[in-house]
Design a protein around this motif. Structure first.
Motif, PDB file in Angstrom:
ATOM      1  N   SER A  25       0.937  -1.167  -0.010  1.00  0.00           N
ATOM      2  CA  SER A  25      -0.005   0.217   0.013  1.00  0.00           C
ATOM      3  C   SER A  25       0.821   1.296  -0.101  1.00  0.00           C
ATOM      4  CB  SER A  25      -0.960   0.159   1.119  1.00  0.00           C
ATOM      5  OG  SER A  25      -0.222   0.039   2.483  1.00  0.00           O
ATOM      6  N   GLY A  26       0.215   2.475  -0.438  1.00  0.00           N
ATOM      7  CA  GLY A  26       0.937   3.611  -0.409  1.00  0.00           C
ATOM      8  C   GLY A  26       1.600   4.107  -1.672  1.00  0.00           C
ATOM      9  N   SER A  27       1.757   3.383  -2.649  1.00  0.00           N
ATOM     10  CA  SER A  27       2.676   3.604  -3.967  1.00  0.00           C
ATOM     11  C   SER A  27       2.275   2.595  -4.871  1.00  0.00           C
ATOM     12  CB  SER A  27       4.082   3.623  -3.293  1.00  0.00           C
ATOM     13  OG  SER A  27       5.060   4.149  -4.559  1.00  0.00           O
ATOM     14  N   ALA A  28       2.448   3.137  -6.135  1.00  0.00           N
ATOM     15  CA  ALA A  28       2.081   2.141  -7.201  1.00  0.00           C
ATOM     16  C   ALA A  28       2.925   0.797  -7.261  1.00  0.00           C
ATOM     17  CB  ALA A  28       2.331   3.015  -8.682  1.00  0.00           C
ATOM     18  N   PHE A  29       2.191  -0.075  -6.906  1.00  0.00           N
ATOM     19  CA  PHE A  29       2.905  -1.743  -6.614  1.00  0.00           C
ATOM     20  C   PHE A  29       3.544  -1.934  -7.693  1.00  0.00           C
ATOM     21  CE2 PHE A  29       3.182  -5.049  -3.718  1.00  0.00           C
ATOM     22  CZ  PHE A  29       2.945  -6.098  -4.352  1.00  0.00           C
ATOM     23  N   ASP A  30       3.111  -1.752  -9.280  1.00  0.00           N
ATOM     24  CA  ASP A  30       3.754  -2.138 -10.336  1.00  0.00           C
ATOM     25  C   ASP A  30       5.136  -1.400 -10.525  1.00  0.00           C
ATOM     26  OD1 ASP A  30       1.402  -1.055 -12.557  1.00  0.00           O
ATOM     27  OD2 ASP A  30       2.535  -0.076 -11.121  1.00  0.00           O
ATOM     28  N   ASP A  31       5.399  -0.297  -9.791  1.00  0.00           N
ATOM     29  CA  ASP A  31       6.883   0.241 -10.110  1.00  0.00           C
ATOM     30  C   ASP A  31       8.125  -0.645  -9.240  1.00  0.00           C
ATOM     31  OD1 ASP A  31       5.716   3.818  -9.567  1.00  0.00           O
ATOM     32  OD2 ASP A  31       5.881   2.154 -11.203  1.00  0.00           O
ATOM     33  N   TYR A  32       7.487  -1.654  -8.692  1.00  0.00           N
ATOM     34  CA  TYR A  32       8.634  -2.472  -7.861  1.00  0.00           C
ATOM     35  C   TYR A  32       8.864  -3.687  -8.238  1.00  0.00           C
ATOM     36  CZ  TYR A  32       7.774   1.521  -4.695  1.00  0.00           C
ATOM     37  OH  TYR A  32       7.498   2.853  -4.118  1.00  0.00           O
ATOM     38  N   THR A  33      10.385  -3.829  -8.165  1.00  0.00           N
ATOM     39  CA  THR A  33      10.698  -5.536  -8.316  1.00  0.00           C
ATOM     40  C   THR A  33      10.372  -6.027  -7.058  1.00  0.00           C
ATOM     41  OG1 THR A  33      12.241  -5.347 -10.065  1.00  0.00           O
ATOM     42  CG2 THR A  33      12.627  -6.801  -8.545  1.00  0.00           C
ATOM     43  N   CYS A  96       8.850 -10.086   2.631  1.00  0.00           N
ATOM     44  CA  CYS A  96       8.894  -9.626   1.322  1.00  0.00           C
ATOM     45  C   CYS A  96       9.836  -8.163   1.366  1.00  0.00           C
ATOM     46  CB  CYS A  96       7.568  -9.571   0.885  1.00  0.00           C
ATOM     47  SG  CYS A  96       6.395  -8.345   1.700  1.00  0.00           S
ATOM     48  N   ALA A  97      10.081  -7.840   0.171  1.00  0.00           N
ATOM     49  CA  ALA A  97      10.813  -6.470   0.151  1.00  0.00           C
ATOM     50  C   ALA A  97      10.597  -6.049  -1.247  1.00  0.00           C
ATOM     51  CB  ALA A  97      12.421  -6.669   0.473  1.00  0.00           C
ATOM     52  N   ALA A  98      10.715  -4.659  -1.484  1.00  0.00           N
ATOM     53  CA  ALA A  98      10.543  -4.069  -2.781  1.00  0.00           C
ATOM     54  C   ALA A  98      11.876  -2.965  -2.910  1.00  0.00           C
ATOM     55  CB  ALA A  98       9.226  -3.338  -2.672  1.00  0.00           C
ATOM     56  N   ARG A  99      12.029  -2.868  -4.458  1.00  0.00           N
ATOM     57  CA  ARG A  99      12.762  -1.919  -4.756  1.00  0.00           C
ATOM     58  C   ARG A  99      12.293  -1.298  -6.240  1.00  0.00           C
ATOM     59  NH1 ARG A  99      18.029  -5.922  -6.677  1.00  0.00           N
ATOM     60  NH2 ARG A  99      17.237  -6.269  -8.211  1.00  0.00           N
ATOM     61  N   ARG A 100      12.870  -0.001  -6.357  1.00  0.00           N
ATOM     62  CA  ARG A 100      13.034   0.245  -7.958  1.00  0.00           C
ATOM     63  C   ARG A 100      14.120   0.276  -8.621  1.00  0.00           C
ATOM     64  NH1 ARG A 100       9.480   5.276  -5.890  1.00  0.00           N
ATOM     65  NH2 ARG A 100       7.400   4.776  -6.584  1.00  0.00           N
ATOM     66  N   ARG A 101      15.385   0.220  -8.043  1.00  0.00           N
ATOM     67  CA  ARG A 101      16.571   0.183  -8.758  1.00  0.00           C
ATOM     68  C   ARG A 101      16.938  -1.372  -9.026  1.00  0.00           C
ATOM     69  NH1 ARG A 101      20.860   1.318  -4.040  1.00  0.00           N
ATOM     70  NH2 ARG A 101      19.738   0.460  -2.335  1.00  0.00           N
ATOM     71  N   GLY A 102      18.097  -1.462  -9.850  1.00  0.00           N
ATOM     72  CA  GLY A 102      18.526  -2.639 -10.121  1.00  0.00           C
ATOM     73  C   GLY A 102      19.531  -3.385  -9.254  1.00  0.00           C
ATOM     74  N   GLY A 103      20.178  -4.415  -9.882  1.00  0.00           N
ATOM     75  CA  GLY A 103      21.082  -5.057  -8.810  1.00  0.00           C
ATOM     76  C   GLY A 103      20.783  -6.443  -8.727  1.00  0.00           C
TER      77      GLY A 103
END
Length: 124
Positions: A25-33, A96-103
């Motif tokens: 919740s709180g942000s666009a879910f599909d923005d995240y890996t 579970c965890a989320a990120r926008r950047r790569g790696g």
């Protein structure tokens, strides 16, 4: 920012199944890996499985390949981990965890947002 809440953990006998969920919740879910990590008592946290934003790329740790399946439903802001043929060594707290950047998908220092975890206990 995204807030993550895991659910679905529990106690199961070896050979059984569980499905974990992680709701955002709180942000666009599909923005995240998204990724599942786990940490057993006395051990370091390890990557279990990861899925990219649209689900195009999926990765698994060797220890769970063929037994676990990761998926996501962006319309429901939910990440899943279907765990079959569970073993006592799968006992751990699952995050579970989320990120926008790569790696590298298994590097926990690349993830910005974390849930509180859900406990999975597999009895022999």
């Amino acid at each position: 920012q995204v807030q993550l809440v895991e659910s679905g953990g529990g106690v199961v006998q070896a050979g059984g199944s569980l499905r974990l969920s992680c709701t955002g919740s709180g942000s666009a879910f599909d923005d995240y890996t998204l990724v599942w990590f786990r940490q057993a008592p006395g051990k370091e946290r390890e990557g279990v499985s990861s899925i990219t934003r649209s689900g195009t790329f999926i990765y698994y740790a060797d220890s769970v390949k063929g037994r676990f399946t990761i998926s996501r439903d962006n319309a429901k802001n939910t990440l899943y981990l279907q765990m079959n043929s569970l073993k006592p060594e799968d006992t751990a707290m699952y995050y579970c965890a989320a990120r926008r950047r790569g790696g590298a998908w298994f590097r926990e220092d690349t993830y910005n947002y974390w849930g509180q975890g859900t406990q999975v206990t597999v009895s022999s």
